[in-house]
Motif scaffolding. Structure first.
Motif, mmCIF file in Angstrom:
data_model
loop_
_atom_site.group_PDB
_atom_site.id
_atom_site.type_symbol
_atom_site.label_atom_id
_atom_site.label_comp_id
_atom_site.label_asym_id
_atom_site.label_seq_id
_atom_site.Cartn_x
_atom_site.Cartn_y
_atom_site.Cartn_z
ATOM 1 N N ALA A 602 -9.857 30.697 -46.330
ATOM 2 C CA ALA A 602 -9.507 29.431 -46.981
ATOM 3 C C ALA A 602 -8.122 29.512 -47.607
ATOM 4 O O ALA A 602 -7.369 28.539 -47.595
ATOM 5 C CB ALA A 602 -10.554 29.080 -48.034
ATOM 6 N N ILE A 689 -16.743 29.634 -51.306
ATOM 7 C CA ILE A 689 -15.619 28.940 -50.668
ATOM 8 C C ILE A 689 -15.698 29.175 -49.167
ATOM 9 O O ILE A 689 -15.559 30.299 -48.691
ATOM 10 C CB ILE A 689 -14.260 29.463 -51.217
ATOM 11 C CG1 ILE A 689 -14.217 29.306 -52.759
ATOM 12 C CG2 ILE A 689 -13.105 28.715 -50.567
ATOM 13 C CD1 ILE A 689 -13.005 29.947 -53.406
ATOM 14 N N ASP A 692 -12.897 27.049 -44.308
ATOM 15 C CA ASP A 692 -11.955 25.937 -44.162
ATOM 16 C C ASP A 692 -11.713 25.195 -45.466
ATOM 17 O O ASP A 692 -11.011 24.195 -45.480
ATOM 18 C CB ASP A 692 -12.485 24.938 -43.117
ATOM 19 C CG ASP A 692 -12.431 25.551 -41.730
ATOM 20 O OD1 ASP A 692 -11.486 26.305 -41.466
ATOM 21 O OD2 ASP A 692 -13.341 25.271 -40.933
ATOM 22 N N GLU A 693 -12.296 25.688 -46.551
ATOM 23 C CA GLU A 693 -12.242 24.924 -47.784
ATOM 24 C C GLU A 693 -11.000 25.225 -48.622
ATOM 25 O O GLU A 693 -11.087 25.699 -49.760
ATOM 26 C CB GLU A 693 -13.514 25.130 -48.606
ATOM 27 C CG GLU A 693 -14.713 24.506 -47.925
ATOM 28 C CD GLU A 693 -15.921 24.441 -48.818
ATOM 29 O OE1 GLU A 693 -16.492 23.354 -48.919
ATOM 30 O OE2 GLU A 693 -16.294 25.467 -49.421
ATOM 31 N N GLN A 695 -8.953 23.060 -49.886
ATOM 32 C CA GLN A 695 -8.900 22.150 -51.035
ATOM 33 C C GLN A 695 -9.704 22.699 -52.201
ATOM 34 O O GLN A 695 -9.293 22.638 -53.346
ATOM 35 C CB GLN A 695 -9.475 20.778 -50.653
ATOM 36 C CG GLN A 695 -8.802 20.130 -49.482
ATOM 37 C CD GLN A 695 -7.612 19.272 -49.918
ATOM 38 O OE1 GLN A 695 -7.191 19.328 -51.068
ATOM 39 N NE2 GLN A 695 -7.060 18.508 -48.979
ATOM 40 N N LYS A 696 -10.869 23.221 -51.872
ATOM 41 C CA LYS A 696 -11.734 23.737 -52.924
ATOM 42 C C LYS A 696 -11.069 24.930 -53.610
ATOM 43 O O LYS A 696 -11.086 25.043 -54.828
ATOM 44 C CB LYS A 696 -13.091 24.135 -52.325
ATOM 45 C CG LYS A 696 -14.090 24.591 -53.384
ATOM 46 C CD LYS A 696 -15.491 24.761 -52.809
ATOM 47 C CE LYS A 696 -16.462 25.204 -53.894
ATOM 48 N NZ LYS A 696 -17.816 25.396 -53.364
#
Lengths: 706, 286, 163
Positions: A602, A689, A692-693, A695-696
């Motif tokens: 991520a 997480i 692909d997260e 944003q998180k």
């Protein structure tokens, strides 16, 4: 071999602004502009730090070496962080490398180019044929007196109902052309030891009784013992048209009256001895096939208590042999399946076996009435066409799970609710067919230490997903892996054959998967590691902790559990990580310790999406959050880090089954301790997480930086 | 000597004295000592549908009485057995025990709860009972009715077999009578729905009565006062509702056993049975 | 038609957290309970599967207001057979208890509670009964057991029923 640490820095065709090229006297710095294409010569013994793009990519390009990876592309250049930060990351990796022993590759010699195939059903026969055809020496063992397994007992195969012999006979005759093949019937595997390429196997062969046979069949006429062999009558001495071409005695039922001995023109010996042998093989293929669930345990269905209640196999054999002429039949699905009192899983093929029996009745006795009672019809894939066909043929389908079978006025009564009509039905029939499920051959599996998911071998393992870097010498094939029909069994057998061939054609195989190592002197034998290992790879042998190399997956969970630091994960040892953090963390930093399988990706994704975050965020890569030592987290805080973020896989998605749960437990304790010390507990956070997260990840580090 | 606290419940001491009488007399014959539970109340079962926890507390109070005199409990009613057994198991849980203590109760001594008939089967045993049979009930066809809470839920009891129960059959057979095997042996009498829908309850009772008639039995053997209310007290209603004639005696099992042990009709309270068993008795004297 | 806009998504959780209700969410609707049920055998208005499925769908009113909820004989035939290990009879009982809390208690149960408050037993023991017992040689029994009322007063049961 050079004692200095080689630091390879890649500027990615000039897109990465290079940091300073001086890291002290212990290092040799080399500059490259595309390490992904131009591979410098590196020896496996060299200690190497590679600063370039994603380690996920570079690991694939340099599989043969031990290296510490620093991602100066995604973690620096792409998001515009300063070159000085790259220096810090590289310097810390160098500190880790200094204190890390290179991973020692394990190699296994494939000493015996020979295979043992356990089970002489269609899967075992096919595997033996495929291996033998490819030049492998094969021993095929079968516990029964004849080859053929379950298929030899059937009348027909689904979906069409072609006779079993159309499939089995060619497979059996294939074996005739095999040169280096030994076929042992009445033989079982008693003990196994060794490792891939070099197994020692103990075999036990019990006598067949018939020593010399001319197939005259006179013995059958005189044998007084009649046996019900799954719905078909035979004598205690009998013959199957498979292999070997000789009669055999079923000693479970034989009374040793001696009548056959008297009449036999060949030779029958009722008192032959058991033969025990040992062989050495390089690979073992388990093809032990289907094992029927004891449906008698489903007491409400009255098997063994009510006449006319049969198992699918018995019904099929009785109809096929002409001893049963059913007029009204109920086929009951899930007899003991998907049931927590019996088999909690779906055996996959029983729905199709039930349809097959329904078709058998309709083929032989078109006037007969057939009810198929199923709570769910799982005619998966194109087997749906068989289901379609049977509706056209007038089979009645009822949706429900019968509560019980009663005997009333001489006939069998099936009581069930029909969910299609929402009515309670009582169906009077003369025959009830219980389509029950199958159980795993746990006995063989445990002898061979095969990893199980519930009762059956872990499917992911079998498909080579999960432990692809581990050398494996034991394979499962066909219905032993999970209940399967004939076509799927044969396909699986061919797959298992090629896996075994891949192993046996090498002289040596090696692995570079890091594994846990135990320092015997440090170990206090507290045994905490045994319980914490998700793979049951740790045990006590001769009063010492022993790690089973075939089972260890290299998660590192045990190394953090061990109170004496005796257990260490290769390449990720405690000291190395300690030094890395000590060198890496400065006052005000936010240390992000990220799982290589999820959260780390991520962070790279964030850069690829051009999402930036604070320059104080320093990212470290670990094999699993379960391998994060709380003392390392405390070290970072003591060094002045404003926070430590541990990023891992979502709860059920841990690559190592439950490393993230271990991490969660440790995090709670850490946070509690922080509170007790009067510190803000939110300075340490464990977060799920996904890979692909991005944003998180950004959101969390922003929160922690506030 | 086998010694137990006897729990009577609500129905037996007032409405089924012949059950109690025969059980006590059978116990005497077999050397079983039954000790009274002074202060025993309703078992609590009628409250379960309203509030299971209160029902358990009422049940547990009864158990504490037996606990104080350190005797295992035997019961004559199936539902009492279930309710008390449930409470007895719950008493071993921390959560329930603390609630139990809160209402001022104590459980100083672990006691078991079993149905009187189960106690006969387990503690006296078929062999010993057989030895005590003096006047075997040869020639009688008896239909055993187990009732629901004699062996269900199995989680509570772990006794007999819920799909193919056999203990009462064995106990009937040992008296010398023939125990009739029949479909739907486990079917409920309907007693629990009597208060909700009488017509339905009678329908349920009628099911077994009709099976009894088909099989030409001399009597139904019951081990629960509720079941007897359905098969005996409501037999007339079933006859009316389904326009048929039954006249099937419903005896409590200890009555049958008592007769086989040589007790006379009075000692087993035969005259209190609503449906007279004259023809059955005639068969025996023949 | 049942309009699921009226469903209460919390209902199933309310039931699942009660003693006996814990298996609710495991139900996969095979209907073995209904096929085993002696009440359903004679009266199709009662169907344990439907009660469970309506509960899972959150149709609180349909479940709680139905007079047929009270038809369960608590015989445990379903409990023995449930392939998902649900203690079905206890689950239905948990729903009954919840219905009582919500103010849906059949009068019959209220009457029984009154009797237990008054006497501690369901049937009044009259002098006639005591004499009969004495006559046939049975020991005397207590006419009333006031301790039962004490227990009932100690729990919420009376408050709940007055609602």
């Amino acid at each position: 071999m050079n004692n200095k640490i080689r630091v390879l820095i890649c500027n990615c065709h000039g897109s990465v602004k290079l940091p300073k090229l001086e890291f002290g006297p212990d290092t040799i710095v080399e500059q490259h502009d595309n390490l992904c294409n131009v591979k410098p010569k590196i020896s496996a013994e060299d200690k190497v730090v590679i600063a370039g793009c994603s380690p996920n990519l570079l690991e694939g390009i340099y599989p043969e070496i031990n290296a510490e990876f620093v991602n100066i592309f995604e973690h620096i250049a792409l998001i515009g962080h300063p070159a000085e930060k790259a220096n810090a990351l590289i310097a810390a990796a160098i500190e880790k490398a200094k204190h890390t022993e290179p991973i020692k590759k394990k190699t296994f010699e494939i000493k015996h180019k020979k295979a043992l195939v356990v089970g002489g059903g269609i899967a075992g026969i096919e595997v033996a044929f495929q291996l033998s055809k490819n030049g492998v020496d094969v021993t095929l063992i079968e516990k029964k007196p004849f080859l053929g397994g379950t298929v030899a007992k059937l009348d027909r195969l689904y979906p069409e109902g072609t006779p079993y012999s159309h499939t089995l006979m060619p497979l059996i005759s294939n074996l005739g052309s095999c040169k280096k093949l030994e076929r042992l019937v009445n033989t079982t595997l008693t003990e196994v030891s060794g490792r891939p390429g070099d197994y020692r196997v103990a075999l036990k062969t019990v006598p067949r009784g018939v020593v010399e046979c001319i197939n005259c069949g006179k013995c059958i006429d005189v044998c007084p013992v009649e046996v019900d062999d799954d719905g078909k009558k035979r004598k205690a001495i009998y013959y199957l048209p498979t292999y070997p071409d000789s009669y055999a005695i079923d000693f479970d039922t034989c009374t040793k009256c001696g009548e056959c001995v008297k009449i036999c023109p060949g030779k029958i010996d009722l008192n032959e001895k058991i033969n025990e042998t040992e062989i050495n093989v390089g690979a073992i293929v388990v093809a032990t096939g289907l094992n029927w669930y004891d449906v008698k345990k489903v007491e409400e269905y009255g098997y063994g208590r009510l006449e006319g209640v049969m198992k699918t196999l018995e019904f099929e054999r009785a109809v096929a042999s002409g001893t049963l002429h059913p007029k009204k039949v109920a086929v009951i699905y899930c007899a003991g399946s998907r049931d927590t009192n019996h088999l909690p899983y779906c055996s996959k093929i029983c729905c199709l076996l039930g349809l097959k029996e329904a078709k058998l009745v309709k083929d032989r006795f078109p006037e007969a009435e057939v009810y198929v009672i199923a709570m769910d019809m799982r005619s998966y894939g194109t087997f749906e066409y068989l289901y379609n066909k049977l509706r056209d043929r007038g089979v009645s389908f009822v949706k429900g799970k019968p509560s019980e079978i009663l005997k009333r006025n001489g006939s069998l009564v099936v009581r069930t609710e029909d969910l299609y009509t929402n009515e309670l039905l009582e169906i009077d029939v003369d025959s009830v067919v219980l389509s029950s499920g199958f159980i795993a051959d746990t006995e063989t599996f445990s002898k061979l230490n095969i990893k199980l998911d519930g009762d059956f071998p872990v499917l992911f393992e079998n498909a080579g997903l999960g432990s692809h870097e581990l050398p494996r010498g034991i394979f499962t094939a066909g219905a032993a892996t999970f209940p399967s029909g004939v076509a799927e069994t044969l396909i699986d057998a061919r797959k298992a054959s090629s896996s075994a061939l891949n192993l046996l054609r090498e002289d040596r195989i090696e692995t570079r998967l890091p594994q846990a190592k135990v320092d015997e002197e440090q170990c206090s034998l507290c045994r905490m590691c045994i319980g914490t290992c998700p793979y049951k790879a740790i045990s006590i042998v001769d009063d010492k902790i022993k790690i089973n190399e075939e089972l260890c997956m290299g998660c590192g969970i045990c190394s953090v559990t061990c109170p004496s630091y005796a257990s260490q994960l290769e390449g990720w040892n405690h000291r190395g990580l300690y030094e890395q953090i000590r060198a890496l963390v400065d006052k005000g930093d936010l240390l992000a310790i990220m799982c290589r399988w999820s959260a780390y990706n991520a962070t790279e994704r964030a850069a690829q999406d051009r999402l930036s975050y604070g320059e104080n965020v320093k990212i470290m890569r670990v094999p699993c959050t379960g391998a994060v030592d709380p003392s390392h987290v405390m070290l970072a805080l003591n060094k002045g880090a404003r926070g430590v973020l541990i990023g891992g896989c979502y709860p059920d998605a841990c690559h190592y089954a439950r490393g993230n749960f271990r991490a969660k437990a440790r995090e709670s304790i850490l946070r509690m301790n922080l509170e007790l010390m009067g510190m803000d507990k939110n300075r340490v956070r464990l977060e799920w997480i996904g890979k692909d997260e991005a944003q998180k990840f950004i959101k969390i580090v922003e929160e922690m930086n506030k | 000597m086998n010694k137990y606290a006897i729990f009577l419940g609500c129905t037996v001491p007032v409405r089924a004295q012949h059950y109690e009488l025969s059980a006590r007399n059978v116990a005497k014959e077999l050397g079983i000592d039954l000790v009274e539970m002074s202060g025993a109340s309703c078992c609590g079962f009628p409250l379960k549908a309203v509030d299971a926890e209160t029902a358990l507390l009422v049940a547990a109070r009864n158990i504490s009485l037996a606990s104080k005199i350190k005797l295992d409990v035997v019961t004559l009613c199936n539902s009492c057995t279930a309710m008390l057994s449930d409470a007895q198991i719950q008493l071993n849980t921390e959560e329930f025990h603390s609630k139990f203590k809160k209402v001022g109760l104590s459980y100083p001594h672990e006691v078991r709860v079993r149905h009187f008939v189960r106690m006969l089967y387990e503690d006296i045993g078929i062999d010993k009972i057989g030895e005590a049979v003096k006047k075997p009930l040869n020639g009688l066809k008896i239909m055993p009715h187990y009732g629901c809470h004699y062996m269900r839920p199995s989680q509570l009891y772990g006794f007999d077999n819920t799909e193919t129960p056999h203990t009462l059959d064995e106990l009937v057979s040992v008296t010398g009578a023939e125990s009739v095997n029949y479909a739907d042996k486990k079917m409920c009498c309907g007693g629990s729905v009597l208060g909700v829908d009488e017509e339905l309850a009678i329908k349920m009772a009628n099911h077994k009565l009709s099976i009894a008639k088909e099989n030409g039995v001399d009597a139904i053997a019951s081990i629960c006062p509720f079941c007897t209310v359905m098969y005996e007290d409501n037999q007339r209603k079933a006859e009316a509702q389904f326009e048929t004639q039954y006249g099937i005696p419903v005896l409590y099992y200890p009555q049958l056993l008592g007769l086989s042990l040589g007790l006379d009709a009075n000692a087993v309270g035969l005259k209190f049975n609503r449906i007279k068993s004259d023809s059955m008795m005639e068969k025996l004297t023949r | 038609m049942i309009d699921l806009r009226k469903s209460d998504p919390q209902f199933k959780w309310e039931i699942a957290k009660r003693e006996g209700g814990e298996g609710l969410l495991k139900c996969f609707g095979c209907s073995d309970c209904a096929a085993s049920c002696p009440v359903r055998y004679f009266d199709e208005r009662y169907n344990p599967r439907k009660i469970i499925r309506f509960t899972l769908l959150g149709m609180k009113d349909i479940v709680l207001k139905s007079p047929f909820l009270w038809f369960c004989a608590h015989c445990h035939a379903c409990t023995e057979r449930c392939p998902q290990g649900i203690r079905v009879a206890e689950l239905i009982n948990a729903i009954k208890n919840y219905a009582v809390e919500q103010g849906y208690c059949p009068d019959g149960y209220k009457m029984q509670l009154d009797l237990l408050m008054k006497m501690g037993r369901l049937y009044e023991v009259e002098d006639f009964d005591l004499k009969k017992r004495q006559r046939i040689g049975l020991p005397p029994i207590d006419k009333t057991i006031p301790e039962v009322a004490k227990i009932l007063e100690s729990t919420d049961i009376l408050k709940v029923l007055k609602k």
